[in-house]
Scaffold this motif. Structure first.
Motif, short mmCIF file in Angstrom:
data_model
loop_
_atom_site.label_atom_id
_atom_site.label_comp_id
_atom_site.label_asym_id
_atom_site.label_seq_id
_atom_site.Cartn_x
_atom_site.Cartn_y
_atom_site.Cartn_z
N ASN A 56 -50.96 15.62 -5.44
CA ASN A 56 -49.91 16.11 -6.32
C ASN A 56 -48.59 15.38 -6.08
OD1 ASN A 56 -51.68 17.85 -7.52
ND2 ASN A 56 -50.98 19.66 -6.43
N LEU A 66 -41.66 19.58 -8.59
CA LEU A 66 -41.84 20.99 -9.00
C LEU A 66 -42.90 21.12 -10.09
CD1 LEU A 66 -38.12 22.18 -9.05
CD2 LEU A 66 -39.89 22.79 -7.39
N GLU A 67 -42.81 20.29 -11.11
CA GLU A 67 -43.73 20.36 -12.24
C GLU A 67 -45.18 20.09 -11.84
OE1 GLU A 67 -42.14 17.53 -15.02
OE2 GLU A 67 -40.37 18.78 -15.43
N ASN A 68 -45.38 19.27 -10.82
CA ASN A 68 -46.73 18.89 -10.39
C ASN A 68 -47.21 19.68 -9.17
OD1 ASN A 68 -47.71 16.40 -12.05
ND2 ASN A 68 -45.50 16.15 -11.73
N HIS A 69 -46.48 20.73 -8.83
CA HIS A 69 -46.87 21.59 -7.69
C HIS A 69 -47.14 20.74 -6.45
CE1 HIS A 69 -47.11 24.67 -10.74
NE2 HIS A 69 -47.93 23.87 -11.42
N GLN A 120 -45.82 22.64 -0.77
CA GLN A 120 -46.25 23.97 -0.38
C GLN A 120 -45.23 24.53 0.61
OE1 GLN A 120 -50.41 24.12 0.65
NE2 GLN A 120 -51.00 23.28 -1.31
N THR A 126 -50.73 19.57 1.31
CA THR A 126 -51.09 19.27 -0.08
C THR A 126 -52.21 18.27 -0.28
OG1 THR A 126 -49.54 17.45 -0.33
CG2 THR A 126 -48.71 19.66 -0.79
N THR A 181 -41.21 17.69 2.19
CA THR A 181 -40.73 17.36 0.84
C THR A 181 -39.47 16.51 0.82
OG1 THR A 181 -41.76 19.40 0.07
CG2 THR A 181 -40.19 18.33 -1.42
#
Length: 150
Positions: free
Chosen positions: A135, A86-89, A92, A131, A97
């Protein structure tokens, strides 16, 4: 077709389920147990979307310990890998994931320091069309560094 009962540990809890002979684990998780975080991508186990963690290399789950994406983290808190994603985006559409997170959790359990290139290789069994992987690699790398500092 006669069903058979199997018992195993699922996300830390004992589980018994009746399955058809040769039923795929993915189908049992999604259809019978309604754990839909594990996805079907290619249907052949090549893209990584269906990744779960099973203790050992056995092809059957009876008597094993199975962890799905729903079992990562505890007490309603995200696992550090999930937080880093989440913090590193690092996501998408989110389809790939769960598989990436499951593999990253397993990789980081070793406590070993990996180079970025080694991490790229270890995660290479997963396909992501959104992505470009950078990331995702950042998230896994940052989680690894945090764990090694502790």
């Amino acid at each position: 077709m006669e069903k058979m009962k199997i018992s195993f540990t699922l996300n830390g809890k004992p589980c018994q389920v009746e399955v058809k002979p040769h039923q795929r684990l993915l189908d049992m998780l999604r259809d019978d147990l309604r754990l839909t975080g594990t996805k079907e991508g290619c249907g052949e186990g090549e893209c990584g979307a269906c990744t779960v963690i099973i203790d050992g290399e056995a092809p059957a789950v009876d008597g094993r310990n199975v962890v799905t994406i729903e079992g990562v983290g505890c007490d309603g808190k995200l696992d550090p890998v999930q937080e880093a994603v989440l913090e590193n985006h690092a996501l998408q559409c989110g389809f790939c994931t769960p598989g990436f997170i499951m593999t990253a959790v397993e990789i980081l359990e070793s406590g070993k320091r990996y180079s970025r290139e080694e991490l790229r290789k270890l995660l290479s069994g997963h396909l992501c069309r959104c992505t470009g992987y950078e990331n995702i690699l950042n998230a896994v790398e940052k989680t690894m560094e945090k764990r090694l500092e502790e």
